[in-house]
Design an enzyme around this catalytic site. Sequence first.
Site, PDB file in Angstrom:
ATOM      1  N   PHE A  70     -10.907  -6.780  14.282  1.00 16.99           N
ATOM      2  CA  PHE A  70      -9.750  -7.474  13.321  1.00 16.99           C
ATOM      3  C   PHE A  70      -9.725  -6.255  12.291  1.00 16.99           C
ATOM      4  O   PHE A  70     -10.464  -5.759  11.534  1.00 16.99           O
ATOM      5  CB  PHE A  70     -10.206  -8.558  12.472  1.00 16.99           C
ATOM      6  CG  PHE A  70      -9.207  -9.052  11.644  1.00 16.99           C
ATOM      7  CD1 PHE A  70      -8.209  -9.442  11.888  1.00 16.99           C
ATOM      8  CD2 PHE A  70      -9.808  -9.080  10.252  1.00 16.99           C
ATOM      9  CE1 PHE A  70      -7.231 -10.092  11.236  1.00 16.99           C
ATOM     10  CE2 PHE A  70      -8.708  -9.633   9.171  1.00 16.99           C
ATOM     11  CZ  PHE A  70      -7.587  -9.871   9.867  1.00 16.99           C
ATOM     12  N   GLN A  71      -8.406  -5.997  12.030  1.00 20.97           N
ATOM     13  CA  GLN A  71      -8.061  -5.062  10.970  1.00 20.97           C
ATOM     14  C   GLN A  71      -8.618  -3.605  11.317  1.00 20.97           C
ATOM     15  O   GLN A  71      -9.155  -2.757  10.429  1.00 20.97           O
ATOM     16  CB  GLN A  71      -8.296  -5.409   9.644  1.00 20.97           C
ATOM     17  CG  GLN A  71      -7.379  -6.534   9.303  1.00 20.97           C
ATOM     18  CD  GLN A  71      -7.078  -6.955   7.744  1.00 20.97           C
ATOM     19  OE1 GLN A  71      -8.136  -6.724   6.998  1.00 20.97           O
ATOM     20  NE2 GLN A  71      -5.874  -7.371   7.342  1.00 20.97           N
TER      21      GLN A  71
ATOM     22  N   GLU B 200       0.892  -1.197  -0.177  1.00 18.35           N
ATOM     23  CA  GLU B 200      -0.061  -0.101  -0.040  1.00 18.35           C
ATOM     24  C   GLU B 200       0.676   1.235   0.010  1.00 18.35           C
ATOM     25  O   GLU B 200       0.380   2.153  -0.445  1.00 18.35           O
ATOM     26  CB  GLU B 200      -1.095   0.055   0.954  1.00 18.35           C
ATOM     27  CG  GLU B 200      -2.212  -0.985   0.892  1.00 18.35           C
ATOM     28  CD  GLU B 200      -1.773  -2.383   1.598  1.00 18.35           C
ATOM     29  OE1 GLU B 200      -0.556  -2.817   1.827  1.00 18.35           O
ATOM     30  OE2 GLU B 200      -2.782  -3.093   1.706  1.00 18.35           O
TER      31      GLU B 200
ATOM     32  N   MET C  47      24.475   9.230   1.388  1.00 22.49           N
ATOM     33  CA  MET C  47      24.577  10.505   2.013  1.00 22.49           C
ATOM     34  C   MET C  47      24.718  10.262   3.379  1.00 22.49           C
ATOM     35  O   MET C  47      25.403  11.226   4.017  1.00 22.49           O
ATOM     36  CB  MET C  47      23.086  11.209   1.772  1.00 22.49           C
ATOM     37  CG  MET C  47      23.101  12.603   2.449  1.00 22.49           C
ATOM     38  SD  MET C  47      24.166  13.634   1.232  1.00 22.49           S
ATOM     39  CE  MET C  47      23.256  14.200   0.129  1.00 22.49           C
TER      40      MET C  47
ATOM     41  N   LYS D 248     -17.216  -0.608   6.323  1.00 19.61           N
ATOM     42  CA  LYS D 248     -17.803  -1.326   5.331  1.00 19.61           C
ATOM     43  C   LYS D 248     -19.549  -1.468   5.382  1.00 19.61           C
ATOM     44  O   LYS D 248     -19.978  -1.747   4.124  1.00 19.61           O
ATOM     45  CB  LYS D 248     -17.439  -3.098   5.583  1.00 19.61           C
ATOM     46  CG  LYS D 248     -17.633  -4.004   4.718  1.00 19.61           C
ATOM     47  CD  LYS D 248     -16.976  -5.309   5.184  1.00 19.61           C
ATOM     48  CE  LYS D 248     -17.233  -6.291   3.702  1.00 19.61           C
ATOM     49  NZ  LYS D 248     -16.527  -7.577   3.963  1.00 19.61           N
TER      50      LYS D 248
END
Lengths: 569, 163
Positions: free
Chosen positions: A112-113, A50, A479, A162
């Site tokens: 969940f999630q 993602e 760097m 949802k």
Amino acid sequence: MQLTGAEIIVRALQEEGVEYVFGYPGGSVLNIYDALCAQDKIRHVLVRHEQGAAHAADGYSRSSKKVGVCLVTSGPGLTNTVTGIATAHMDSIPMVIISGQVSTPYIGQDAFQECDTVGITRPCVKHNFLVKDVNDLALTFKKAFYLATSGRPGPVLIDIPKDVTQAVAEYSYPKTLTMRSYNPVVKAHLGQIKKAMQLLHAAERPMVYIGGGVILANAAEELTQLVRRLGFPCTQTMMGLGGFPGSDPLSTGMLGMHGTFESNMAMQHCDVLLAVGARFDDRVIGNVEHFVGPPDRKIIHIDIDPSSISKRVHVDVPIVGDVGDVIREMLKLLDASPKPANKKALDAWWTQIEAWRSKHCLKYSTNSKKVKPQYVVETLHRLTKGQAIITTDVGQHQMWTAQYYKFDQPRHWISSGGLGTMGFGLPAAVGARIANPKRDVVCVTGEASIQMCIQELATCKQHHLPIKIVNLNNGYMGMVRQWQELFYGSRYSESYFDTLPDFVKLAEAYGHVGIRVDKSDEVEAALKEALAMKDRLVFLDIHTDPKENVFPMVPGGKGLTEMVLFDAP
Amino acid sequence: MRHILSILIENEAGALSRVAGLFSARGYNIESLTVAATEDATMSRMTIITTGSDDVIEQITKQLNKLVEVVKVVDLTDGSHIERELMLVKVRASGKDREEMKRMADIFRGKIIDVTEKSYTIELTGTSSKLDAFLQTLEPGVLLETVRTGASGIGRGERILRV
């Protein structure tokens, strides 16, 4: 018309003219994905992580003037995008992020999630919404796109449970929108613009300093016209590269920590400074205490965001407004009284700037067989005629690209400026190529950065994106190594890679072409070969001089003119 | 310097945390913050007491204005204004202290709103410094508990903050 929440989301995206959505499915967004596959106006680009979705949407926006849209699931799907959202936020990139959320009865239950998406993202978005009622969906999308693109642009997130995507509501997309709490200033104060023009006309040692605001406002053309008519020197911040043609003789190149000697000297010694869409960032002006200039120095600052003005440096003539509108007004005023009053002083100023220029601060040693990274970028610029869209990651390769690839047009330089996000380059190139299917898109990167989002090589394969990757491989986090050499007694703590993958084999494993380059005289041929392969992604693994440093350099905490220059051996 | 900022803000979930988050993220001080809905239920009014140099206050005001849900911001300190804070204070009130506490409450125009055999609960309003002064007059050991609302402010005379 009765639609489900998921259908409303897809319809709203269509109404906003969205052509591509970058995303990754998961439990809480399955209804939206189902609605997406039932239509063919919006295409979905499946990424492999993602973070890549957010960077790709960002690269898409930076290279196209359009809004980047990204769609991810709740919990880890969203948290993975946070780096990408923060990157876009720091550079004011218009994006809309749609995240799934657990169903409303589960919110707050540690489901969940589940995560507090609005809370996690609050400090790194322009605004965010949690939509708990399907009847609010359409209006929220209208607001999100308006907020993302108006005023100072930025990412806007919409968190959608949802059950809201499943619920049904009467759909109509709002035509207009008014928000009593949000009215960004667009039209600047004409009196201030006149005051600015008077200062510019009277200036003896003028300097124009432009930033990313010029590009975001799509005002590069007008800005270029203004600078050329005034005949003033113009420097660009890293974010402003391409806002004024880098190959124009009036350009003094980039300024700041790794800016040119002439830009930094002129910034400090000018008597009138015109700052356009720039914010006097610490990497740009160095130690603010040191940035005092001559006692009579006047600063004019044009910016759409009032909070950018007089934040770090006191400004004498603030102009709040759209950069493009302000410059058009300035051009009109210039028509009325065309010529700068101080021709003689301006000539003397240019003589001084030429003297600074004659230091040739960007020269580098060429007497070694090892590949010099600067040479790679110069060659890339020559072979692409400066026309390619270049994305980068963060570090030495980024600075060399900013210094040696002279960007003549806006939206050709795609790099994470404010946040400095390693891993940005490849997914940003995905977005840039999708937005510009006919242009060469090159990701200049390093072996450290590229490994942070390497999985997007699969996205490139799936979507047939023939990006060219130029990996300046010096075996170090360059760097970090440079700072350790210069400021930490060459104690290279954890900046060296004992193990690196065989990037050629890695590219091949993903179905791409890999080419390894070890010698300087192979660079041009390899770049040509890569650019000639129009339908393949080519990964050029170029092994460069591991000890090469980026110069000039203003050490952290030092003043802008306290530069360390390259000392030719 | 101490400043008193009045803010009109959309009465939406999370609006308060945006303001609070802004102050903590940018390292600004909050001495007190009060908020409640206005006569228009869709809008809240917030009063924030903060301290900082003129430059810092200017930045705070600009950053607050940048929040999408903020409708208006006014620095009441710029003009003449009134501020009031409410304090509830529970004190020991037994023996010789009982009469003394009653007198003190009267002097400060406080009201005793709850009484037990051993204690009084006093309601006091005024400027924050008046409330401080009241607390300072109490003998050590007398003070049992305090709760303060933080100041609310309003401009004097014709000065009106509304949409």
